[in-house]
Scaffold this motif. Structure first.
Motif, PDB file in Angstrom:
ATOM      1  N   PHE A 164      43.571  55.259  15.952  1.00  0.00           N
ATOM      2  CA  PHE A 164      43.895  54.630  17.231  1.00  0.00           C
ATOM      3  C   PHE A 164      44.490  55.681  18.169  1.00  0.00           C
ATOM      4  N   LEU A 165      44.467  55.354  19.444  1.00  0.00           N
ATOM      5  CA  LEU A 165      45.072  56.209  20.465  1.00  0.00           C
ATOM      6  C   LEU A 165      46.237  55.460  21.095  1.00  0.00           C
ATOM      7  N   LEU A 166      47.436  55.996  20.937  1.00  0.00           N
ATOM      8  CA  LEU A 166      48.636  55.409  21.532  1.00  0.00           C
ATOM      9  C   LEU A 166      48.814  55.987  22.937  1.00  0.00           C
ATOM     10  N   LEU A 167      48.761  55.130  23.937  1.00  0.00           N
ATOM     11  CA  LEU A 167      48.863  55.617  25.315  1.00  0.00           C
ATOM     12  C   LEU A 167      50.265  56.079  25.661  1.00  0.00           C
ATOM     13  N   GLY A 168      51.260  55.662  24.878  1.00  0.00           N
ATOM     14  CA  GLY A 168      52.627  56.125  25.120  1.00  0.00           C
ATOM     15  C   GLY A 168      53.387  55.252  26.090  1.00  0.00           C
ATOM     16  N   LEU A 169      54.418  55.838  26.701  1.00  0.00           N
ATOM     17  CA  LEU A 169      55.343  55.077  27.534  1.00  0.00           C
ATOM     18  C   LEU A 169      54.838  54.843  28.947  1.00  0.00           C
ATOM     19  N   SER A 170      53.999  55.717  29.424  1.00  0.00           N
ATOM     20  CA  SER A 170      53.527  55.580  30.811  1.00  0.00           C
ATOM     21  C   SER A 170      52.170  56.231  30.942  1.00  0.00           C
ATOM     22  N   TRP A 171      51.345  55.651  31.814  1.00  0.00           N
ATOM     23  CA  TRP A 171      50.040  56.230  32.094  1.00  0.00           C
ATOM     24  C   TRP A 171      50.095  57.130  33.328  1.00  0.00           C
ATOM     25  N   GLN A 172      51.262  57.239  33.947  1.00  0.00           N
ATOM     26  CA  GLN A 172      51.422  58.096  35.115  1.00  0.00           C
ATOM     27  C   GLN A 172      51.911  59.482  34.673  1.00  0.00           C
ATOM     28  N   PRO A 173      51.158  60.545  34.907  1.00  0.00           N
ATOM     29  CA  PRO A 173      51.555  61.884  34.431  1.00  0.00           C
ATOM     30  C   PRO A 173      52.926  62.321  34.939  1.00  0.00           C
ATOM     31  N   PRO A 197      47.621  50.190  24.286  1.00  0.00           N
ATOM     32  CA  PRO A 197      48.489  50.414  25.459  1.00  0.00           C
ATOM     33  C   PRO A 197      49.952  50.197  25.114  1.00  0.00           C
ATOM     34  N   HIS A 198      50.448  51.014  24.202  1.00  0.00           N
ATOM     35  CA  HIS A 198      51.819  50.860  23.704  1.00  0.00           C
ATOM     36  C   HIS A 198      52.277  52.216  23.202  1.00  0.00           C
ATOM     37  N   PHE A 199      53.589  52.316  22.862  1.00  0.00           N
ATOM     38  CA  PHE A 199      54.083  53.594  22.344  1.00  0.00           C
ATOM     39  C   PHE A 199      54.204  53.593  20.827  1.00  0.00           C
ATOM     40  N   PHE A 200      53.923  52.451  20.169  1.00  0.00           N
ATOM     41  CA  PHE A 200      53.838  52.424  18.712  1.00  0.00           C
ATOM     42  C   PHE A 200      52.868  51.305  18.314  1.00  0.00           C
ATOM     43  N   CYS A 201      52.535  51.254  17.037  1.00  0.00           N
ATOM     44  CA  CYS A 201      51.570  50.276  16.541  1.00  0.00           C
ATOM     45  C   CYS A 201      52.236  48.914  16.418  1.00  0.00           C
ATOM     46  N   ASP A 202      52.123  48.135  17.461  1.00  0.00           N
ATOM     47  CA  ASP A 202      52.698  46.804  17.507  1.00  0.00           C
ATOM     48  C   ASP A 202      51.617  45.780  17.168  1.00  0.00           C
ATOM     49  N   ALA A 203      52.046  44.626  16.660  1.00  0.00           N
ATOM     50  CA  ALA A 203      51.089  43.623  16.202  1.00  0.00           C
ATOM     51  C   ALA A 203      50.268  43.050  17.354  1.00  0.00           C
ATOM     52  N   SER A 204      50.913  42.737  18.469  1.00  0.00           N
ATOM     53  CA  SER A 204      50.219  42.064  19.574  1.00  0.00           C
ATOM     54  C   SER A 204      49.036  42.871  20.110  1.00  0.00           C
ATOM     55  N   PRO A 205      49.209  44.155  20.483  1.00  0.00           N
ATOM     56  CA  PRO A 205      48.045  44.907  20.960  1.00  0.00           C
ATOM     57  C   PRO A 205      47.000  45.152  19.886  1.00  0.00           C
ATOM     58  N   LEU A 206      47.420  45.258  18.621  1.00  0.00           N
ATOM     59  CA  LEU A 206      46.444  45.447  17.540  1.00  0.00           C
ATOM     60  C   LEU A 206      45.557  44.220  17.381  1.00  0.00           C
ATOM     61  N   HIS A 249      51.174  37.284  27.921  1.00  0.00           N
ATOM     62  CA  HIS A 249      51.555  38.655  27.613  1.00  0.00           C
ATOM     63  C   HIS A 249      50.970  39.615  28.638  1.00  0.00           C
ATOM     64  N   SER A 250      51.707  40.669  28.920  1.00  0.00           N
ATOM     65  CA  SER A 250      51.200  41.790  29.695  1.00  0.00           C
ATOM     66  C   SER A 250      51.714  43.057  29.039  1.00  0.00           C
ATOM     67  N   ALA A 251      50.925  44.124  29.132  1.00  0.00           N
ATOM     68  CA  ALA A 251      51.274  45.366  28.443  1.00  0.00           C
ATOM     69  C   ALA A 251      52.618  45.909  28.915  1.00  0.00           C
ATOM     70  N   GLY A 252      52.859  45.849  30.226  1.00  0.00           N
ATOM     71  CA  GLY A 252      54.106  46.385  30.760  1.00  0.00           C
ATOM     72  C   GLY A 252      55.331  45.627  30.274  1.00  0.00           C
ATOM     73  N   ASP A 279      55.562  43.626  27.576  1.00  0.00           N
ATOM     74  CA  ASP A 279      55.711  43.780  26.132  1.00  0.00           C
ATOM     75  C   ASP A 279      56.324  45.133  25.788  1.00  0.00           C
ATOM     76  N   MET A 280      55.904  46.191  26.484  1.00  0.00           N
ATOM     77  CA  MET A 280      56.438  47.517  26.194  1.00  0.00           C
ATOM     78  C   MET A 280      57.911  47.607  26.584  1.00  0.00           C
ATOM     79  N   ALA A 281      58.272  47.027  27.728  1.00  0.00           N
ATOM     80  CA  ALA A 281      59.671  47.046  28.152  1.00  0.00           C
ATOM     81  C   ALA A 281      60.554  46.312  27.146  1.00  0.00           C
TER      82      ALA A 281
END
Length: 324
Positions: A12-21, A175-184, A266-269, A271-273
């Protein structure tokens, strides 16, 4: 079915904390500081309790376990985020993802159970002070902690095995910083109704039962405190309980927002917060809220680290709970 959908995902690819460089570097520094604060603060608590025989009591025993769990909890997710940022990589293997999810949820369950156990300990201390030593024996304390570990592992083992049975095709971006159940679950191309049902039933019971125990304990504590004749004594007790309840509300509120809401809300933002709060912020706050203004712990830290600058560092921490 398209041929693309027949290929199984092996990583999998973890997008991390933000998609803004432009936000990634500040977030990296922020998470590094919070992680180091979490590890340092909680390890100091463990060291202080372990080296001072006067702190070998049920309350500090549970606090020591909570500090250990908080260090492990943050270490399950944050170092991977930091390493990925340094290496410029987002990949995590399928087995590594399930392993991270397993341990993250084990430590989340342990936080859940220990908060309930600590509430029960305060209930016995305030409502039955004369029987405290006979009720809160070493055997009972060890049994409560051991039972919590066994229950947490069995619970998360069930969810991990169910997740391992799912198929993941084509899309492997989390779209998360770790392997969480909801996005999986959203990425799976299998039927996930059983997984979602187990989260909402068995998972809800695991979270709900300790919460009810905490609530019942604090109802009894409130009734006992209201009978205290001294206004100062009542205020001190309520302030101490308020600090613990603040952590309880923070922990249970964010967990419920992520895992026990309908998937459509749910929304990615969001859930991540919420995940950042219960995986990083709450473990970091534990030393400040529970311990670093406690005279017994300060004395133990002074004994373990007699250097003057260590004491000055502790003294400079803002007051978050009343002194005992």
């Amino acid at each position: 079915m398209r041929k693309m959908n027949l290929s199984r995902v092996c990583e999998f690819l973890l997008l991390g904390l933000s998609w803004q460089p432009q936000q990634q570097q500040p977030l990296f520094l922020l998470f590094l500081i919070m992680y180091l604060s979490t590890v340092l603060g909680n390890l100091l608590i463990i060291l202080a309790i372990g080296t001072d025989s006067r702190l070998h009591t049920p309350m500090y025993f549970f606090l020591c376990n909570l500090s250990f769990v908080d260090v492990c909890f943050s270490s399950t997710t944050v170092p991977k985020v930091l390493v990925n940022h340094i290496l410029g990589s987002q990949a995590i293997s399928f087995s590594g993802c399930l392993t991270q999810m397993y341990f993250a949820y084990v430590f989340a369950d342990m936080d859940n159970f220990l908060l309930a156990v600590m509430a029960y300990d305060r209930f016995v201390a305030i409502c039955h002070p004369l029987h405290y030593t006979t009720k809160m024996t070493h055997q009972l304390c060890a049994l409560l902690v051991t039972g919590s570990w066994v229950t947490a592992n069995l619970n998360i083992l069930l969810h991990t095995l169910l997740m391992a049975q799912l198929s993941f095709c084509a899309d492997n971006v989390i779209p998360h910083f770790f392997c969480d159940a909801s996005p999986l679950l959203k990425l799976s191309c299998s039927d996930t109704h059983l997984n979602q049902m187990m989260i909402l039933t068995e998972g809800s019971l695991i979270m709900f039962i300790p919460f009810v125990c905490i609530l019942a304990s604090y109802i009894q504590i409130t009734c006992a405190v209201l009978r205290v004749p001294s206004p100062r004594g009542r205020w001190k007790a309520f302030s101490t309980c308020g600090s613990h309840l603040a952590v309880v509300c923070l922990f249970y509120g964010t967990i419920s927002a992520v895992y026990f809401n309908p998937s459509s809300s749910h929304s990615a933002g969001k859930d991540m917060a919420a995940a950042v709060i219960y995986t990083v912020v709450t473990p970091m706050l534990n030393p400040f809220i529970y311990s670093l203004r406690n005279r017994d712990l300060k004395r133990a830290l002074w004994k373990a680290f007699p250097q003057k600058h260590i004491f000055c560092l502790i003294e400079s921490i803002p007051i978050l709970v009343p002194r005992k």
